[in-house]
Design a protein around this motif. Structure first.
Motif, PDB file in Angstrom:
ATOM      1  N   CYS A   1      -9.447   0.139   3.817  1.00  0.00           N
ATOM      2  CA  CYS A   1      -8.213   0.476   3.100  1.00  0.00           C
ATOM      3  C   CYS A   1      -7.209  -0.674   3.102  1.00  0.00           C
ATOM      4  O   CYS A   1      -6.508  -0.883   2.111  1.00  0.00           O
ATOM      5  CB  CYS A   1      -7.596   1.741   3.686  1.00  0.00           C
ATOM      6  SG  CYS A   1      -8.555   3.215   3.293  1.00  0.00           S
TER       7      CYS A   1
ATOM      8  N   ILE B   1      -2.099   4.337  -2.268  1.00  0.00           N
ATOM      9  CA  ILE B   1      -3.191   5.214  -1.841  1.00  0.00           C
ATOM     10  C   ILE B   1      -3.938   4.591  -0.661  1.00  0.00           C
ATOM     11  O   ILE B   1      -4.197   5.246   0.347  1.00  0.00           O
ATOM     12  CB  ILE B   1      -4.177   5.491  -2.998  1.00  0.00           C
ATOM     13  CG1 ILE B   1      -3.560   6.444  -4.012  1.00  0.00           C
ATOM     14  CG2 ILE B   1      -5.505   6.057  -2.476  1.00  0.00           C
ATOM     15  CD1 ILE B   1      -4.403   6.631  -5.263  1.00  0.00           C
TER      16      ILE B   1
ATOM     17  N   SER C   1      -1.625   4.361   2.536  1.00  0.00           N
ATOM     18  CA  SER C   1      -1.203   5.646   3.099  1.00  0.00           C
ATOM     19  C   SER C   1      -2.368   6.494   3.594  1.00  0.00           C
ATOM     20  O   SER C   1      -2.176   7.375   4.421  1.00  0.00           O
ATOM     21  CB  SER C   1      -0.382   6.436   2.082  1.00  0.00           C
ATOM     22  OG  SER C   1      -1.182   6.803   0.981  1.00  0.00           O
ATOM     23  N   ASN C   2      -3.558   6.235   3.133  1.00  0.00           N
ATOM     24  CA  ASN C   2      -4.719   7.038   3.534  1.00  0.00           C
ATOM     25  C   ASN C   2      -5.708   6.269   4.391  1.00  0.00           C
ATOM     26  O   ASN C   2      -6.815   6.723   4.615  1.00  0.00           O
ATOM     27  CB  ASN C   2      -5.457   7.565   2.294  1.00  0.00           C
ATOM     28  CG  ASN C   2      -4.652   8.605   1.567  1.00  0.00           C
ATOM     29  OD1 ASN C   2      -4.201   9.562   2.177  1.00  0.00           O
ATOM     30  ND2 ASN C   2      -4.451   8.404   0.281  1.00  0.00           N
TER      31      ASN C   2
ATOM     32  N   THR D   1      -7.506   8.233   7.359  1.00  0.00           N
ATOM     33  CA  THR D   1      -8.067   9.574   7.166  1.00  0.00           C
ATOM     34  C   THR D   1      -9.317   9.501   6.309  1.00  0.00           C
ATOM     35  O   THR D   1      -9.538   8.531   5.602  1.00  0.00           O
ATOM     36  CB  THR D   1      -7.067  10.527   6.468  1.00  0.00           C
ATOM     37  OG1 THR D   1      -6.888  10.079   5.119  1.00  0.00           O
ATOM     38  CG2 THR D   1      -5.751  10.557   7.183  1.00  0.00           C
TER      39      THR D   1
ATOM     40  N   GLY E   1      -8.322  13.237   1.091  1.00  0.00           N
ATOM     41  CA  GLY E   1      -7.700  12.771  -0.128  1.00  0.00           C
ATOM     42  C   GLY E   1      -8.693  12.245  -1.152  1.00  0.00           C
ATOM     43  O   GLY E   1      -9.799  12.726  -1.251  1.00  0.00           O
TER      44      GLY E   1
END
Length: 161
Positions: free
Chosen positions: A115, A147, A150-151, A154, A157
């Motif tokens: 990410c 995106i 922030s993700n 995890t 999403g």
């Protein structure tokens, strides 16, 4: 493009269906049962289908000779959408196909790194888009950067099929 994803998923024994919307579409694979390698191939099947369609459009444009200018406009748009946008789609930025492929290659334990890399690439593309005055591309990749950043910790999403 989406039919490539759907057919690849079905090749591996999964049900799939396509949802179309204003900005393209999405292939849904409910209860996907895919190995990591299969997931990568399903992600790559969409861009492959687009490249094939773009190649067919190019060949058709070379083979057909007509006085109707709308034909060449159509062929040019088909090539642009299926070649240029497919290269963009293959960037290692989630939720794009390139990001899905990159996520698969990196593995689930490296999702935060995936990410961060995707977020940095998205920011660079957004800055380039601002430089060439393509606000649509700048906003799109700014959103993708958000995106990714922030993700990044995890599996939920938009990053997971």
């Amino acid at each position: 493009h989406e039919i490539g994803h759907a057919l690849a998923a079905r090749r591996y024994g999964n049900d799939s269906y396509i949802v179309l919307h204003g900005f393209g579409g999405w292939t849904i694979i409910p209860n996907a049962r895919l190995s990591r390698d299969q997931d990568i191939w399903v992600s790559f099947a969409g861009p492959l289908a687009s490249f094939l369609l773009g190649g067919l459009a190019y060949a058709l444009g070379k083979l057909v000779h007509t006085e109707y200018p709308g034909f060449y406009t159509f062929i040019s748009m088909m090539i642009f959408v299926n070649i240029f946008w497919t290269f963009v789609n293959l960037l290692p930025v989630l939720p794009l196909d390139g990001g899905q492929i990159f996520r698969g290659l990196m593995g689930p334990s490296r999702l935060p790194v995936t990410c961060v890399i995707g977020g940095v690439v998205a920011i660079l593309v957004a800055l380039f888009a601002i430089k060439i005055q393509s606000m649509y591309l700048a906003v799109l990749f700014g959103y993708f950067a958000w995106i990714n950043f922030s993700n990044g910790t995890t599996e939920g999403g938009v990053m997971k099929r």
